[in-house]
Design a protein around this motif. Sequence first.
Motif, PDB file in Angstrom:
ATOM      1  N   LYS A 513     -18.937   2.439  -7.200  1.00  0.00           N
ATOM      2  CA  LYS A 513     -17.614   2.854  -6.702  1.00  0.00           C
ATOM      3  C   LYS A 513     -17.682   4.159  -5.908  1.00  0.00           C
ATOM      4  CE  LYS A 513     -15.579   0.621 -10.720  1.00  0.00           C
ATOM      5  NZ  LYS A 513     -14.751   0.727 -11.903  1.00  0.00           N
ATOM      6  N   CYS A 514     -18.841   4.413  -5.300  1.00  0.00           N
ATOM      7  CA  CYS A 514     -19.018   5.644  -4.512  1.00  0.00           C
ATOM      8  C   CYS A 514     -19.423   5.330  -3.082  1.00  0.00           C
ATOM      9  CB  CYS A 514     -20.117   6.522  -5.110  1.00  0.00           C
ATOM     10  SG  CYS A 514     -19.660   7.240  -6.680  1.00  0.00           S
ATOM     11  N   GLU A 545     -12.767   1.025  -6.869  1.00  0.00           N
ATOM     12  CA  GLU A 545     -13.425  -0.285  -6.964  1.00  0.00           C
ATOM     13  C   GLU A 545     -14.830  -0.223  -6.366  1.00  0.00           C
ATOM     14  OE1 GLU A 545     -12.305  -3.139  -8.209  1.00  0.00           O
ATOM     15  OE2 GLU A 545     -10.267  -2.524  -8.710  1.00  0.00           O
ATOM     16  N   ASP A 546     -15.629  -1.248  -6.658  1.00  0.00           N
ATOM     17  CA  ASP A 546     -16.979  -1.347  -6.061  1.00  0.00           C
ATOM     18  C   ASP A 546     -16.868  -1.413  -4.545  1.00  0.00           C
ATOM     19  OD1 ASP A 546     -17.547  -1.653  -8.702  1.00  0.00           O
ATOM     20  OD2 ASP A 546     -18.911  -3.355  -8.442  1.00  0.00           O
ATOM     21  N   VAL A 561     -13.943   1.238   4.641  1.00  0.00           N
ATOM     22  CA  VAL A 561     -14.625   0.912   3.383  1.00  0.00           C
ATOM     23  C   VAL A 561     -13.994  -0.352   2.806  1.00  0.00           C
ATOM     24  CG1 VAL A 561     -15.242   1.723   1.072  1.00  0.00           C
ATOM     25  CG2 VAL A 561     -14.986   3.381   2.930  1.00  0.00           C
ATOM     26  N   SER A 562     -14.821  -1.382   2.590  1.00  0.00           N
ATOM     27  CA  SER A 562     -14.336  -2.632   1.993  1.00  0.00           C
ATOM     28  C   SER A 562     -14.554  -2.566   0.485  1.00  0.00           C
ATOM     29  CB  SER A 562     -15.097  -3.806   2.604  1.00  0.00           C
ATOM     30  OG  SER A 562     -15.265  -4.820   1.684  1.00  0.00           O
ATOM     31  N   LEU A 563     -13.503  -2.919  -0.275  1.00  0.00           N
ATOM     32  CA  LEU A 563     -13.564  -2.798  -1.736  1.00  0.00           C
ATOM     33  C   LEU A 563     -13.447  -4.155  -2.427  1.00  0.00           C
ATOM     34  CD1 LEU A 563     -11.194   0.284  -2.076  1.00  0.00           C
ATOM     35  CD2 LEU A 563     -13.669   0.305  -2.141  1.00  0.00           C
ATOM     36  N   LEU A 564     -13.793  -4.154  -3.704  1.00  0.00           N
ATOM     37  CA  LEU A 564     -13.786  -5.393  -4.485  1.00  0.00           C
ATOM     38  C   LEU A 564     -12.369  -5.912  -4.744  1.00  0.00           C
ATOM     39  CD1 LEU A 564     -16.085  -7.114  -5.696  1.00  0.00           C
ATOM     40  CD2 LEU A 564     -15.697  -5.963  -7.859  1.00  0.00           C
ATOM     41  N   ASP A 565     -11.336  -5.091  -4.484  1.00  0.00           N
ATOM     42  CA  ASP A 565      -9.947  -5.526  -4.704  1.00  0.00           C
ATOM     43  C   ASP A 565      -9.373  -6.258  -3.488  1.00  0.00           C
ATOM     44  OD1 ASP A 565      -9.615  -3.508  -2.917  1.00  0.00           O
ATOM     45  OD2 ASP A 565      -8.316  -2.263  -4.180  1.00  0.00           O
ATOM     46  N   CYS A 566     -10.255  -6.756  -2.577  1.00  0.00           N
ATOM     47  CA  CYS A 566      -9.890  -7.566  -1.395  1.00  0.00           C
ATOM     48  C   CYS A 566      -9.254  -6.752  -0.267  1.00  0.00           C
ATOM     49  CB  CYS A 566      -8.958  -8.736  -1.745  1.00  0.00           C
ATOM     50  SG  CYS A 566      -9.520  -9.674  -3.160  1.00  0.00           S
ATOM     51  N   HIS A 585      -6.450 -10.393   2.732  1.00  0.00           N
ATOM     52  CA  HIS A 585      -7.479 -11.360   2.300  1.00  0.00           C
ATOM     53  C   HIS A 585      -7.258 -11.737   0.836  1.00  0.00           C
ATOM     54  CE1 HIS A 585     -10.096 -11.606   5.780  1.00  0.00           C
ATOM     55  NE2 HIS A 585     -10.017 -10.307   5.942  1.00  0.00           N
ATOM     56  N   LYS A 586      -7.546 -12.989   0.516  1.00  0.00           N
ATOM     57  CA  LYS A 586      -7.350 -13.472  -0.860  1.00  0.00           C
ATOM     58  C   LYS A 586      -8.566 -13.197  -1.738  1.00  0.00           C
ATOM     59  CE  LYS A 586      -4.089 -17.141   0.337  1.00  0.00           C
ATOM     60  NZ  LYS A 586      -4.030 -16.913   1.787  1.00  0.00           N
ATOM     61  N   LEU A 587      -9.740 -13.015  -1.085  1.00  0.00           N
ATOM     62  CA  LEU A 587     -10.981 -12.714  -1.807  1.00  0.00           C
ATOM     63  C   LEU A 587     -11.642 -11.499  -1.153  1.00  0.00           C
ATOM     64  CD1 LEU A 587     -12.288 -16.360  -2.293  1.00  0.00           C
ATOM     65  CD2 LEU A 587     -11.594 -14.826  -4.112  1.00  0.00           C
ATOM     66  N   PRO A 588     -12.612 -10.855  -1.822  1.00  0.00           N
ATOM     67  CA  PRO A 588     -13.187  -9.624  -1.266  1.00  0.00           C
ATOM     68  C   PRO A 588     -13.765  -9.771   0.149  1.00  0.00           C
ATOM     69  CG  PRO A 588     -13.884  -9.915  -3.526  1.00  0.00           C
ATOM     70  CD  PRO A 588     -13.172 -11.161  -3.147  1.00  0.00           C
TER      71      PRO A 588
END
Length: 938
Positions: A513-514, A545-546, A561-566, A585-588
């Motif tokens: 998450k960094c 998030e990741d 920055v793209s995160l795991l929360d889509c 987006h519905k998925l990451p």
Amino acid sequence: MGLTRQYLRYGPAALFGLVASARGNAAFVALRGERGRCVAVPACEHVFVWDTRKGEKVLILKGLKQEVSCLCPSADGLHLAVGYEDGSIRVFSLLSGEANITFNGHKAAVTALQYDHLGGRLVSGSKDTDVIVWDVINESGLYRLRGHKDAVTQILFLKEKNLLVTSGKDTLVKWWDLDTQHCFKTLVGHRTEVWGMALISEEKRLITGSADSELRVWDITYIQEVKDPDEPESKKSKGSSPGAEENTEEDETLELDERPEERLVKCSKVGSIMREGRDRIVTLATDRTGKILACHGTDAVLEVFSVLSEEEVQKKLEKKMKKAKKKAKQNSEEEPERSVELSLQEEIQRVTSIRASSKIKSFDLILSPKGELKIVLLLQNNIIESYNLDLSAQVPQAVRASKITIGGHRSDVRTLAFSSDNIAILSAAAESVKIWNRSTLQCIRTMDCEYALCSLFVPGDRQVIVGTKTGKLQLYDLASGSLMESLNAHDGAVWSIALSPDQRGFVTGGADKCVKFWEFELVKDESSVQKRLSMKHVRILQLDEDVLCVRYSPNQKLLAVSLLDCTVKIFYIDTLKFFLSLYGHKLPVLCMDISYDGTLIATGSADRNVKIWGLDFGDCHRSLFAHDDSVMYLQFVAKSHLFFTAGKDSKIKQWDADKFEHIQTLEGHHQEVWCLALSPNGDYVVSASHDKSLRLWERTREPLVLEEEREMQREAEYEESVAKEEQPVVAGETQGETGLAGKKTIETIKAAERIMEAIELYREEMAKLTEHKAICKAVGKEVPFPVNPILRAYGNITPSAYVLEVFKKVKSSELEESLLVLPFSYVPDLLRLFNEYIQLGSEVELLCRALLFLLKIHFGQITSNHMLVTVIENLKKTTISRVREARDVLGFNMAGLQYLKREIEAKDEVTFFADATDRFEEKKRKRKKKEKMVLAVL
């Protein structure tokens, strides 16, 4: 109307990084007359021929689009039959590397191929459960054999009799009589799929491999050879007729040993040999002589067995008898001599087990005249290994002779990068980083690494940085190929790395998450006076998030920055303050890129969509359904708003971010595409896939018009739908055990259309000629007749000769299927023309074949048409006389050749037309043995 925007087409330039695909099988081939040195292996849609001694690629047999699924070299070593995933088979010449023959008959992947011992017939088995026999010399299909209920796994020819044995995943082994084209016997002694078969002991034994650790051994006896003195003569004669198999269906329910089918062949189980492996058989095969049997399962061990010949069995029996007699004497037993028999384990002896460096996918073996066994293994991890085994040794040990590895990675490539001068390509996988020269496609550096996920070239192209799954950043020096520095950058995987536009540093995003900012610095090296490059951590951005992907804007003001929360979050670089959030987006979001002018950002997600956003307000311009599976990678072409996407659906697509249009699809990979990289000048694209291949695509000068591209796509879809249509049914033919070998394809339809057009032209020209004659008669003088431009192009030939020319150009393998789709209205004209051609004695063989097929499929309509009675009568006379003439010529020529052969053999006292090398080698070996013995005595 304004000019439409022109794009330039990208085309395939090369396939590299692949040693061999694990889908098909490896096979030894004879190049320049030398056996046991060159091996053919599948390589995606191509076939590579490797020289195992030099580790070099000596020949590439280029395929079309479909992946290779099966290989089989011919008995003479001059040809290689290659089966593909779409069911087509191509026969390549190993001398020229060209595909001479193409067979289309299967609807699914070809799983088994086998030549007969003369190389005149080829048999193929497929996932569509059918077995097809092809005539290689005539380049046509003979017939289709139906009977299996699941994919065919192995096919064997019995040389002595015209019989075929096939095994399938339906647990059955079927015996086919090729004279009557029917299945006369089914072995039902297996509980699970039969994965492999082999014939040993001069085709008197059959070995089958199943899903357990047991190799079942079956004795084969031909009934004609067995003579029971108690059996009545009438029963014997009745049982030996091969054609008398047509029997009632009640026979199928009888027990195996009581079947009336036992008139041709008797097959009884003798016993089993136990393998070391506990899992299923993957490949079971013998060498050409049948002396060596080998098999392997889903593991890395190849088990080798030796099969005793009849003489060796006899010797062993005699030895055993002597021992038994001796024992009986010692015990002073006066029992009658008991019969001594060899156990199965004594007849088929275990030689050794060879452990490969990875899982074995396939193998081939060849026994040299000197008694040395050469084995080649195709491994799962893109390696070919070859072993030598000296069978004459007391304890035979396999020695690895060569290993072909340099041409590729052991595992899937997960990251790619181009150098700033467009010349070097970096590819990194789970075990190594490789640097390739783009122009020669040679691997110039290989460096060991941990599981790589992202990479970049350091400005100057002298070093590279790799981000790993364990959270490390590894810095490599390309000149020495050594690891200069390894830093623990993140607590989780380093998913993404991006070079800053000012080229002074880079940013990384990880699973902890960094987002971390790094700068390049020169530090003093302890081992040398010179300073070396290093990486310094300067800033950190902590998120909730990741982090999956990070990208700089070209002006270095913003960071995406793209995160795991889509979502994709945009931050100011100087203050690290939040600016925008792009959600939808519905998925990451797995990949993204920012255009050269910083106005657009394109994001690719696991939800299969690509969204194009404006970077000024964060508004979504358009959402495009891009791939049939996750979008794995996305990158803009330099100095344009065009971008490429790679998907898990094995496709690479190019898009226009201004017009939101799909430009073109680059098809070539056969499995998921993990990543791609564009060269800084935009001329090259390199991509990596789960099929272990790296592909280079090049921008051509050919303009691409979208309307034409769409039209080509529609045509391709139509051709695909034609192949999937129901096959035309022949009147009077039932869906029994046999059928026509070919299938309807777009080529057969085009061939039929060409024949129809030629007959139409013939009709028109004949009508014009009749009209012209009438005009000349009316005028009373000769009027010049206008020649058709098509006939003029063929050299002013007659209309009937033109029809023959078109007919001759139809491929032999497509002839029957083309005639099958030809409407009956054209058949009467064709029959009249056939009569004319056969009378002239041209192309008798081809025309008789076509004529007999037309009579077979249109029998009812032809016999009921009174207009054709005279035509058929004439055809009957001419064909019989012409075929007899052709047969006489052939017979005379054969007798002449036989006479010449006898004359030359008598004159030179040599064996003509026979390979005497084996005999020569045997003599040489015996002479050397004799010399050694003499020396030992002295």
